[in-house]
Motif scaffolding. Structure first.
Motif, mmCIF file in Angstrom:
data_model
loop_
_atom_site.group_PDB
_atom_site.id
_atom_site.type_symbol
_atom_site.label_atom_id
_atom_site.label_comp_id
_atom_site.label_asym_id
_atom_site.label_seq_id
_atom_site.Cartn_x
_atom_site.Cartn_y
_atom_site.Cartn_z
ATOM 1 N N ARG A 108 0.827 -1.206 0.000
ATOM 2 C CA ARG A 108 0.000 0.000 0.000
ATOM 3 C C ARG A 108 0.862 1.256 0.000
ATOM 4 N NH1 ARG A 108 -5.618 -0.322 1.977
ATOM 5 N NH2 ARG A 108 -5.261 1.899 2.134
ATOM 6 N N PRO A 109 0.716 2.095 -1.018
ATOM 7 C CA PRO A 109 1.508 3.323 -1.047
ATOM 8 C C PRO A 109 1.109 4.301 0.056
ATOM 9 C CG PRO A 109 -0.062 3.284 -2.868
ATOM 10 C CD PRO A 109 -0.139 1.946 -2.179
ATOM 11 N N ASP A 110 -0.090 4.161 0.593
ATOM 12 C CA ASP A 110 -0.548 5.068 1.648
ATOM 13 C C ASP A 110 -0.336 4.507 3.049
ATOM 14 O OD1 ASP A 110 -2.425 3.047 1.486
ATOM 15 O OD2 ASP A 110 -4.155 4.381 1.642
ATOM 16 N N TYR A 111 0.441 3.445 3.171
ATOM 17 C CA TYR A 111 0.636 2.806 4.480
ATOM 18 C C TYR A 111 1.389 3.728 5.449
ATOM 19 C CZ TYR A 111 2.101 -0.372 8.130
ATOM 20 O OH TYR A 111 2.312 -0.942 9.351
ATOM 21 N N ALA A 112 2.505 4.271 5.011
ATOM 22 C CA ALA A 112 3.314 5.135 5.879
ATOM 23 C C ALA A 112 2.804 6.573 5.780
ATOM 24 C CB ALA A 112 4.776 5.078 5.474
ATOM 25 N N TYR A 113 2.772 7.245 6.899
ATOM 26 C CA TYR A 113 2.325 8.644 6.927
ATOM 27 C C TYR A 113 3.350 9.537 6.250
ATOM 28 C CZ TYR A 113 1.253 13.304 8.569
ATOM 29 O OH TYR A 113 0.983 14.638 8.604
ATOM 30 N N ARG A 114 2.855 10.375 5.370
ATOM 31 C CA ARG A 114 3.703 11.387 4.727
ATOM 32 C C ARG A 114 2.991 12.723 4.923
ATOM 33 N NH1 ARG A 114 4.008 6.846 2.072
ATOM 34 N NH2 ARG A 114 5.954 5.994 1.364
ATOM 35 N N PRO A 115 3.649 13.680 5.573
ATOM 36 C CA PRO A 115 2.996 14.974 5.791
ATOM 37 C C PRO A 115 2.746 15.684 4.463
ATOM 38 C CG PRO A 115 5.303 15.080 6.401
ATOM 39 C CD PRO A 115 5.004 13.641 6.073
ATOM 40 N N PRO A 116 1.747 16.536 4.449
ATOM 41 C CA PRO A 116 1.483 17.279 3.212
ATOM 42 C C PRO A 116 2.654 18.199 2.872
ATOM 43 C CG PRO A 116 0.113 18.071 5.010
ATOM 44 C CD PRO A 116 0.856 16.872 5.520
ATOM 45 N N ALA A 117 2.796 18.459 1.595
ATOM 46 C CA ALA A 117 3.862 19.357 1.143
ATOM 47 C C ALA A 117 3.590 20.776 1.645
ATOM 48 C CB ALA A 117 3.949 19.339 -0.384
#
Length: 108
Positions: free
Chosen positions: A94-103
């Motif tokens: 899943r590409p959305d598994y790890a949290y990535r903050p918004p740009a």
């Protein structure tokens, strides 16, 4: 789930559970022979051919992530092991598994 019951019994069990996924049915026990999962039993064993107890963690493309092999409490996966498998498989798939903050504003 793989059942060795006749298809109509397996279908009734699935319906009774309210399961939305398919159950595999091998009432003639052909798959266990083809996959070399046959348990050695005494000649004339009243339950017929038995399969060795395997549990597989499968990825969405049905490739095997992990295999567990064992009777009763020895070798069977614990709930924690299955949870860890699911976590590892989700992280992988899943590409959305790890949290990535918004740009930041204006950055892309």
């Amino acid at each position: 789930m793989v059942s060795t019951d006749p298809p109509e019994v397996t279908a009734a069990f699935r319906a009774g559970l309210g399961a939305t996924f398919r159950f595999l049915c091998d009432h003639e026990r052909r798959a266990i022979s083809r996959l070399d999962l046959v348990e050695q039993t005494a000649p004339g064993f009243r339950h017929g051919t038995l399969a060795l107890p395997y549990t597989f963690s499968l990825l969405p493309d049905l490739t095997i992530h992990r295999i567990y092999n064992g009777w009763w409490f020895v070798g069977r996966p614990t709930l924690e092991e299955l949870r860890q498998d699911l976590r590892a498989m989700m992280e992988r798939c899943r590409p959305d598994y790890a949290y990535r903050p918004p740009a930041p504003d204006g950055a892309r």
